[in-house]
Design an enzyme around this catalytic site. Structure first.
Site, short mmCIF file in Angstrom:
data_model
loop_
_atom_site.label_atom_id
_atom_site.label_comp_id
_atom_site.label_asym_id
_atom_site.label_seq_id
_atom_site.Cartn_x
_atom_site.Cartn_y
_atom_site.Cartn_z
N GLU A 87 -3.87 -3.55 6.04
CA GLU A 87 -4.82 -2.36 6.90
C GLU A 87 -4.06 -1.98 8.06
O GLU A 87 -3.56 -3.37 9.31
CB GLU A 87 -5.76 -2.48 7.36
CG GLU A 87 -6.74 -1.77 7.93
CD GLU A 87 -8.11 -2.00 8.71
OE1 GLU A 87 -8.85 -1.84 8.92
OE2 GLU A 87 -8.50 -3.35 8.62
N GLU A 106 -9.98 4.74 4.62
CA GLU A 106 -10.78 3.75 5.36
C GLU A 106 -12.04 4.09 6.27
O GLU A 106 -11.85 5.10 7.75
CB GLU A 106 -11.04 2.27 6.27
CG GLU A 106 -10.31 1.67 5.20
CD GLU A 106 -10.50 0.01 5.87
OE1 GLU A 106 -10.73 0.06 7.20
OE2 GLU A 106 -8.98 -0.61 5.50
N ASN A 114 -7.63 3.92 8.81
CA ASN A 114 -8.87 4.54 9.05
C ASN A 114 -8.70 6.13 9.07
O ASN A 114 -8.13 6.28 10.09
CB ASN A 114 -9.48 3.07 10.64
CG ASN A 114 -9.80 1.71 9.94
OD1 ASN A 114 -10.42 2.18 8.97
ND2 ASN A 114 -8.79 1.04 10.84
N GLU A 164 -14.62 -8.40 6.36
CA GLU A 164 -14.18 -8.53 7.43
C GLU A 164 -14.14 -9.47 8.22
O GLU A 164 -15.58 -10.62 7.91
CB GLU A 164 -13.88 -7.23 8.08
CG GLU A 164 -13.67 -5.74 7.35
CD GLU A 164 -14.17 -4.75 7.88
OE1 GLU A 164 -13.49 -3.60 8.58
OE2 GLU A 164 -15.35 -4.32 8.62
N ASP A 195 -16.03 1.61 5.43
CA ASP A 195 -15.83 0.58 6.18
C ASP A 195 -17.12 0.45 7.04
O ASP A 195 -17.94 1.18 7.51
CB ASP A 195 -15.02 0.77 7.45
CG ASP A 195 -14.17 -0.13 8.12
OD1 ASP A 195 -14.28 -1.24 7.84
OD2 ASP A 195 -14.12 0.34 9.16
#
Length: 530
Positions: free
Chosen positions: A304, A391, A359, A478, A421
């Site tokens: 990520e 995300e 993201n 996460e 997310d």
């Protein structure tokens, strides 16, 4: 001499009508007295009889009629002057009102509100009251999408709904394009202010139907209290604004009281805002990469991309600080595009089996060109769309559903994956999963960290994994920090994990070393006899 000077000054300061009356009196009274003393009327009568053949009587009659006509004209003119004076006074009153009230909503403006707060300070004699600043968060997006006419109508509708809370203890004012000021008092304690703030948020939570459009708004409320937070109207408004701005990174529809130390925090935020634009242009904000691991095999399947910024003056600036500021000051689209390209360039050096997760903020998702920009970057750099995963938060999805749906359709048709997310912490709804092409659910770390301690968190995690399994969607957890958490999630059927247990965010140049170490560790594990 001084009396004469005083009389002259008084005459100059008198009204026009008064001066005209004085002038007429000064002229007519001596003439009338002279006419009486000299018998002018008798002499005029004798004179007219003596010269009748000159028809002076008719001439005098004409003068008499003209005099009456002049009186009638003067009377009518006097009425017109009175009407003009009334209109002028009404215009002056309206001008005074406009200087103290907002023309659109009719509420007091900032100047009037400051006067009211000052009067409150004088009259309360140290009794506590609160000053609140309420900001409509997404007003700019409403203007950009629907136009100023609907924005004005929305403000009127907000004012109408706020009027439900009017009382002798509450005063509302509009002090900015999307800001309202509120004076609440007297108050006994902070709980009274908190309760009123919750009522405000609840009152404005239901959608507004304006000009045929349904509009939902969120608000941020900053609060200061007299006398502990300030002893003047300017101080109270300033510190309520500081409390409001301090909430900028804490989600939507929230309120907060001013606290000591906020001014230092706000000063840092101002410094971040001043330096952010230059940092974006100078490519000082770079992507770091955190591994995402297959919980069954322990192998890294993706990284990520997380934005990181080190400033020589500010030090390390967290993304929770500069991302919201970038969204507010219009830098997020440029920053997002640069981070995407840097992350894709870094991913080209990885094995093709390793994916990249990135993201996307709500502001970026509202940009209709996002999908084309992402595909353009992938094409220029040469990274396969199948390796990219975007995300999105649930809040980003609901901010502009039509644009989001169109953008995601463009991306998913080319192979880009979409992950939802922080699932469970926003506007959670199965409709989001059904309406959009969601390929992955990411379980928020707040549930992961407490699932081994709280039964409720364990049930939530299990429910999300079961839901995803039923829909054919993979899950990533996460915030995994312990082996116990990893084992628990693996046993529940969670496919992927991310957290400090597997690795901290690292710069691009460290990723290949991390993968090499992992490959060596796996090879050593295979070489050990069972």
């Amino acid at each position: 001499m001084s009396r004469i000077r005083y009389t002259v000054n008084w005459f100059r300061c008198a009204s026009q009508a008064t001066r005209d009356a004085i002038v007429i009196a000064c002229i007519s009274v001596p003439l009338f007295v002279a006419a009486i003393e000299l018998d002018l009327f008798d002499k005029l009568s004798v004179y007219t009889r003596r010269y009748e053949h000159f028809e002076l009587d008719e001439f005098l009659l004409v003068l008499l009629v003209a005099g009456f006509l002049a009186i009638i004209y003067a009377w009518r003119r006097l009425r017109e002057l009175k009407a003009e004076i009334r209109q002028r006074r009404a215009a002056e009153a309206m001008a005074v009102k406009l200087t103290l009230h907002d023309a659109l909503t009719g509420l007091p403006n900032r100047h009037k509100f400051e006067r009211l707060v000052t009067d409150e300070i004088i009259s309360r004699d140290r009794q506590n009251f609160a000053v609140m600043l309420l900001r409509v968060d997404n007003f700019r997006q409403v203007i950009d999408r629907f136009g100023h006419a609907l924005g004005d109508s929305l403000l009127v509708a907000v004012t109408t709904r706020l009027s439900e809370l009017y009382s002798t203890e509450v005063v509302f004012a509009r002090i900015g394009p999307n800001e309202f000021a509120i004076k609440l008092g007297p108050i006994e304690d902070d709980e009274v202010v908190s309760e009123f703030s919750r009522r405000l948020i609840t009152t404005l939570a239901d959608p507004f139907v304006v000009l045929g459009c349904e509009i939902s708004i969120t608000v941020t409320i900053g609060i200061s209290r007299y006398p502990q937070d300030g002893t003047t109207a300017v101080q109270l408004l300033r510190r309520a604004d500081i409390a409001k701005r301090h909430l900028a990174t804490r989600g939507q529809s929230k309120y907060g009281l001013f606290e000591k130390g906020m001014e230092l925090t706000l000063s840092r935020m101002d410094s971040i805002e001043r330096r952010l634009s230059a940092a974006v242009e100078a490519d000082e904000i770079i992507p770091y990469f955190q591994p995402i691991v297959d919980l069954q095999t322990g192998r890294t399947v993706a990284f990520e991309s997380l934005a990181r910024w080190y400033d020589l003056q500010l030090g390390w600036v967290g993304p929770d600080q500069f991302i919201p500021i970038a969204e507010e000051c219009g830098q997020i689209v440029k920053l997002g595009d640069k981070l995407l390209r840097k992350a894709c360039l870094a991913a080209l050096e990885w094995p093709t089996s390793i994916g990249l997760s990135l993201n996307i903020s709500a502001v970026q998702l509202r940009d209709p060109t996002l999908g084309l920009n992402v595909l353009s970057a992938l094409g220029e750099i040469g990274l396969s769309p199948w390796r990219l995963e975007l995300e999105l938060t649930e809040t980003a999805l609901v901010s502009d559903v039509p644009v989001a749906r169109e953008t995601l359709e463009i991306l998913t048709q080319t192979g880009v994956s979409i992950a939802l997310d922080d699932f469970g912490t926003g506007h959670s709804s199965l409709r989001h999963i059904c309406d959009f092409s969601i390929h992955k659910l990411k379980i928020d770390q707040s549930f992961v960290r407490t699932m081994c301690k709280r039964h409720e968190s364990e049930q939530v995690v299990g429910a999300v994994i079961g839901l995803a399994r039923g829909l054919g969607i993979v899950t990533t957890a996460e915030g995994i920090e312990t082996k116990a958490q990893r084992n628990f999630l693996r046993d529940l059927g969670c496919q992927y994990g991310q957290g400090f247990l597997f690795g901290r965010p690292m710069p691009a140049q460290a990723v290949l070393g991390y993968l090499a170490d992992e490959a060596k560790a796996n090879a050593d594990a295979r070489s050990i006899p069972a």
